[in-house]
Write a protein that holds these residues in place. Structure first.
Motif, PDB file in Angstrom:
ATOM      1  N   ARG A 169       0.758  -1.286  -0.230  1.00  0.00           N
ATOM      2  CA  ARG A 169       0.280   0.076  -0.017  1.00  0.00           C
ATOM      3  C   ARG A 169       0.752   1.299  -0.061  1.00  0.00           C
ATOM      4  N   PRO A 170       0.372   2.189  -0.551  1.00  0.00           N
ATOM      5  CA  PRO A 170       1.051   3.643  -0.342  1.00  0.00           C
ATOM      6  C   PRO A 170       1.394   3.901   0.964  1.00  0.00           C
ATOM      7  N   PRO A 171       2.470   5.050   1.352  1.00  0.00           N
ATOM      8  CA  PRO A 171       2.444   5.376   2.632  1.00  0.00           C
ATOM      9  C   PRO A 171       1.284   6.257   3.162  1.00  0.00           C
ATOM     10  N   LYS A 172       1.260   6.073   4.408  1.00  0.00           N
ATOM     11  CA  LYS A 172       0.055   6.918   5.002  1.00  0.00           C
ATOM     12  C   LYS A 172       0.302   8.308   4.868  1.00  0.00           C
ATOM     13  N   ASP A 173       1.600   8.825   5.505  1.00  0.00           N
ATOM     14  CA  ASP A 173       1.967  10.191   5.258  1.00  0.00           C
ATOM     15  C   ASP A 173       2.507  10.581   3.660  1.00  0.00           C
ATOM     16  N   ALA A 174       1.558  10.580   2.862  1.00  0.00           N
ATOM     17  CA  ALA A 174       1.852  10.834   1.561  1.00  0.00           C
ATOM     18  C   ALA A 174       2.270  12.208   1.030  1.00  0.00           C
ATOM     19  N   PRO A 272       7.804  11.956 -15.336  1.00  0.00           N
ATOM     20  CA  PRO A 272       6.905  12.894 -14.561  1.00  0.00           C
ATOM     21  C   PRO A 272       7.044  12.370 -13.197  1.00  0.00           C
ATOM     22  N   SER A 273       6.551  13.711 -12.346  1.00  0.00           N
ATOM     23  CA  SER A 273       6.520  13.152 -10.931  1.00  0.00           C
ATOM     24  C   SER A 273       5.654  14.052 -10.106  1.00  0.00           C
ATOM     25  N   TRP A 274       4.870  13.509  -9.279  1.00  0.00           N
ATOM     26  CA  TRP A 274       3.606  14.220  -8.477  1.00  0.00           C
ATOM     27  C   TRP A 274       3.848  14.082  -7.149  1.00  0.00           C
ATOM     28  N   PRO A 275       4.069  15.024  -6.512  1.00  0.00           N
ATOM     29  CA  PRO A 275       3.996  15.168  -5.040  1.00  0.00           C
ATOM     30  C   PRO A 275       2.694  14.932  -4.224  1.00  0.00           C
ATOM     31  N   GLY A 276       2.703  14.244  -3.296  1.00  0.00           N
ATOM     32  CA  GLY A 276       1.642  14.310  -2.302  1.00  0.00           C
ATOM     33  C   GLY A 276       0.230  13.335  -2.450  1.00  0.00           C
ATOM     34  N   ASP A 277      -0.151  13.008  -3.854  1.00  0.00           N
ATOM     35  CA  ASP A 277      -1.368  12.190  -4.019  1.00  0.00           C
ATOM     36  C   ASP A 277      -1.101  11.116  -4.780  1.00  0.00           C
ATOM     37  N   PRO A 278      -1.057   9.814  -4.068  1.00  0.00           N
ATOM     38  CA  PRO A 278      -0.672   8.550  -4.726  1.00  0.00           C
ATOM     39  C   PRO A 278      -1.947   7.961  -5.739  1.00  0.00           C
ATOM     40  N   GLY A 279      -3.334   8.401  -5.297  1.00  0.00           N
ATOM     41  CA  GLY A 279      -4.383   7.685  -5.877  1.00  0.00           C
ATOM     42  C   GLY A 279      -4.226   7.732  -7.697  1.00  0.00           C
ATOM     43  N   PRO A 280      -4.435   9.162  -8.083  1.00  0.00           N
ATOM     44  CA  PRO A 280      -4.408   9.237  -9.416  1.00  0.00           C
ATOM     45  C   PRO A 280      -3.194   8.547 -10.132  1.00  0.00           C
ATOM     46  N   VAL A 281      -2.035   8.422  -9.558  1.00  0.00           N
ATOM     47  CA  VAL A 281      -0.694   8.020 -10.124  1.00  0.00           C
ATOM     48  C   VAL A 281      -0.939   6.374 -10.184  1.00  0.00           C
ATOM     49  N   ARG A 282      -1.471   5.659  -9.055  1.00  0.00           N
ATOM     50  CA  ARG A 282      -1.562   4.218  -9.089  1.00  0.00           C
ATOM     51  C   ARG A 282      -2.621   3.826 -10.376  1.00  0.00           C
ATOM     52  N   GLN A 283      -3.878   4.718 -10.103  1.00  0.00           N
ATOM     53  CA  GLN A 283      -4.744   4.331 -11.231  1.00  0.00           C
ATOM     54  C   GLN A 283      -4.283   4.404 -12.618  1.00  0.00           C
ATOM     55  N   ALA A 285      -1.419   4.250 -13.697  1.00  0.00           N
ATOM     56  CA  ALA A 285      -0.492   3.055 -13.986  1.00  0.00           C
ATOM     57  C   ALA A 285      -1.178   1.817 -14.315  1.00  0.00           C
ATOM     58  N   ARG A 286      -1.978   1.750 -13.577  1.00  0.00           N
ATOM     59  CA  ARG A 286      -3.076   0.380 -13.926  1.00  0.00           C
ATOM     60  C   ARG A 286      -3.598   0.483 -15.150  1.00  0.00           C
ATOM     61  N   GLU A 287      -4.152   1.633 -15.718  1.00  0.00           N
ATOM     62  CA  GLU A 287      -4.638   1.735 -16.866  1.00  0.00           C
ATOM     63  C   GLU A 287      -3.693   1.636 -18.086  1.00  0.00           C
ATOM     64  N   GLN A 288      -2.463   2.104 -17.981  1.00  0.00           N
ATOM     65  CA  GLN A 288      -1.533   1.960 -19.048  1.00  0.00           C
ATOM     66  C   GLN A 288      -0.718   0.652 -18.990  1.00  0.00           C
ATOM     67  N   GLY A 289      -1.097  -0.358 -18.079  1.00  0.00           N
ATOM     68  CA  GLY A 289      -0.388  -1.637 -17.914  1.00  0.00           C
ATOM     69  C   GLY A 289       0.870  -1.543 -17.375  1.00  0.00           C
ATOM     70  N   LEU A 290       1.074  -0.492 -16.685  1.00  0.00           N
ATOM     71  CA  LEU A 290       2.577  -0.484 -16.015  1.00  0.00           C
ATOM     72  C   LEU A 290       2.564  -1.462 -14.651  1.00  0.00           C
ATOM     73  N   PRO A 291       3.604  -1.845 -14.245  1.00  0.00           N
ATOM     74  CA  PRO A 291       3.731  -2.844 -12.989  1.00  0.00           C
ATOM     75  C   PRO A 291       3.233  -1.885 -11.558  1.00  0.00           C
ATOM     76  N   GLY A 292       3.389  -0.550 -11.494  1.00  0.00           N
ATOM     77  CA  GLY A 292       3.092  -0.088 -10.375  1.00  0.00           C
ATOM     78  C   GLY A 292       3.489   1.572 -10.401  1.00  0.00           C
ATOM     79  N   MET A 293       4.020   1.893  -9.177  1.00  0.00           N
ATOM     80  CA  MET A 293       4.375   3.301  -8.868  1.00  0.00           C
ATOM     81  C   MET A 293       5.304   3.202  -8.012  1.00  0.00           C
ATOM     82  N   LEU A 294       6.349   4.169  -7.810  1.00  0.00           N
ATOM     83  CA  LEU A 294       7.208   4.527  -6.728  1.00  0.00           C
ATOM     84  C   LEU A 294       6.933   5.685  -5.912  1.00  0.00           C
ATOM     85  N   ALA A 295       7.110   5.395  -4.678  1.00  0.00           N
ATOM     86  CA  ALA A 295       7.069   6.808  -3.886  1.00  0.00           C
ATOM     87  C   ALA A 295       8.327   6.934  -3.299  1.00  0.00           C
ATOM     88  N   LYS A 296       8.766   8.187  -3.474  1.00  0.00           N
ATOM     89  CA  LYS A 296      10.132   8.693  -2.856  1.00  0.00           C
ATOM     90  C   LYS A 296      10.069   9.545  -1.871  1.00  0.00           C
TER      91      LYS A 296
END
Length: 315
Positions: A169-174, A272-283, A285-296
């Motif tokens: 799961r994504p980190p709680k302190d997104a 591309p990189s998006w701070p703070g909100d993992p939901g749209p990025v993970r979604q 990634a799923r739609e584009q058939g990518l294996p997942g996302m990275l949280a840095k």
């Protein structure tokens, strides 16, 4: 008196090149000007030219001036150039001698400490090039150039890639993270020095990326991915930039420096990189058939090997 520009003129046709082609050398010898030109010819190099006796004595330096006294660079002695070359820049037509783009990289004055047929010691006083150097002849027209004095930049980092740790799961302190796509490719560190990269041995198309850096030294972190049937280097981090190591800097500083380079080309792009909100990025990634996302983590330095500061979250 010998014609110091005879060899120069024999290689050029004033009707076919914008280069200056004077009949005689300058009539006021004894000056102390220098110019360094960045020359995108058949292969990228820098031309060091020193005013002496009414002409510019010239060397082609494939990797540019050395920044570290521990490393000498090849300097090929070429024909004397006219004084008008101190300010020359422009496009030498393809097919002509030295065809390609030439720009003035630096200019200034210099002091002569020694000048002989086999050794030239100088002190450069330029905006970008400064310090003591010695040019010494090795064989024929091949010379070497050596920096005398301390290094003028941080050493290039020699590190392994920083690797994410998998979490369900994504980190709680997104808000403490930036989120990127995981592309499912192979990680690749790309060192760039003197407009060249050793990574081009395996991936020749990286030569164009390296040449675009000119004299700027860098170490890029990216992922080799296949998108649309073509291999692409997706760049996500910058470990070294223009003489400064960034591995101890937080992700936010490294990311800002990477974006400032504006690296987009036929076979590479900045991720591309998006701070703070993992939901749209993970979604996405799923739609584009990518294996997942990275949280840095935004405050994390670059830590070689697996690190809890980087997380891989499957789609």
């Amino acid at each position: 008196m010998s014609d110091k520009l005879a060899r120069y003129r024999s290689k050029r046709d004033a009707n076919r090149t914008p280069e200056p082609v004077p009949d005689v050398p300058a009539s006021t010898p004894g000056g102390d000007a220098f110019v360094i030109q960045e020359h995108h010819a058949r292969s990228l190099h820098w031309d060091l030219r020193l005013e002496r006796d009414g002409v510019l004595v010239s060397w082609a330096v494939p990797k540019g001036l050395p920044a570290d006294p521990a490393t000498n660079h090849l300097a090929v002695h070429t024909e004397d150039h006219p004084m008008e070359y101190l300010t020359f820049h422009g496009e030498i037509p393809s097919g002509e001698y030295g065809g390609g783009t030439m720009t003035v990289w630096d200019t200034g004055t210099y002091e002569t400490e020694k000048w002989s047929e086999r050794e030239v010691k100088i002190v450069l006083h330029g905006r970008r090039a400064s310090g003591r150097f010695v040019l010494f002849r090795t064989r024929g027209d091949n010379w070497m150039i050596h920096r005398m004095g301390p290094a003028v930049r941080d050493p290039l980092p020699s590190v392994a890639p920083m690797l994410p740790v998998e979490r369900a799961r994504p980190p709680k302190d997104a808000a403490a993270y930036a989120f990127e796509f995981a592309w499912g490719g192979r990680r690749l560190l790309v060192p760039v020095e003197g407009g060249r990269t050793e990574a081009a041995g395996e991936h020749p198309w990286l030569r164009e990326l390296a040449e675009s850096f000119g004299s700027r030294t860098a170490v890029l972190d990216g992922e080799l991915a296949t998108l649309g049937g073509a291999e692409l280097l997706v760049l996500s981090d910058l470990l070294y930039d223009d003489g400064r190591s960034l591995v101890e800097e937080p992700y936010t500083v490294r990311r800002a420096a990477l974006e400032a380079l504006d690296l987009t080309g036929p076979h590479w792009q900045t991720a591309p990189s998006w701070p703070g909100d993992p939901g749209p990025v993970r979604q996405a990634a799923r739609e584009q058939g990518l294996p997942g996302m990275l949280a840095k983590r935004l405050d994390s330095p670059y830590e070689p090997g697996p690190s809890e500061a980087w997380l891989f979250i499957p789609s």
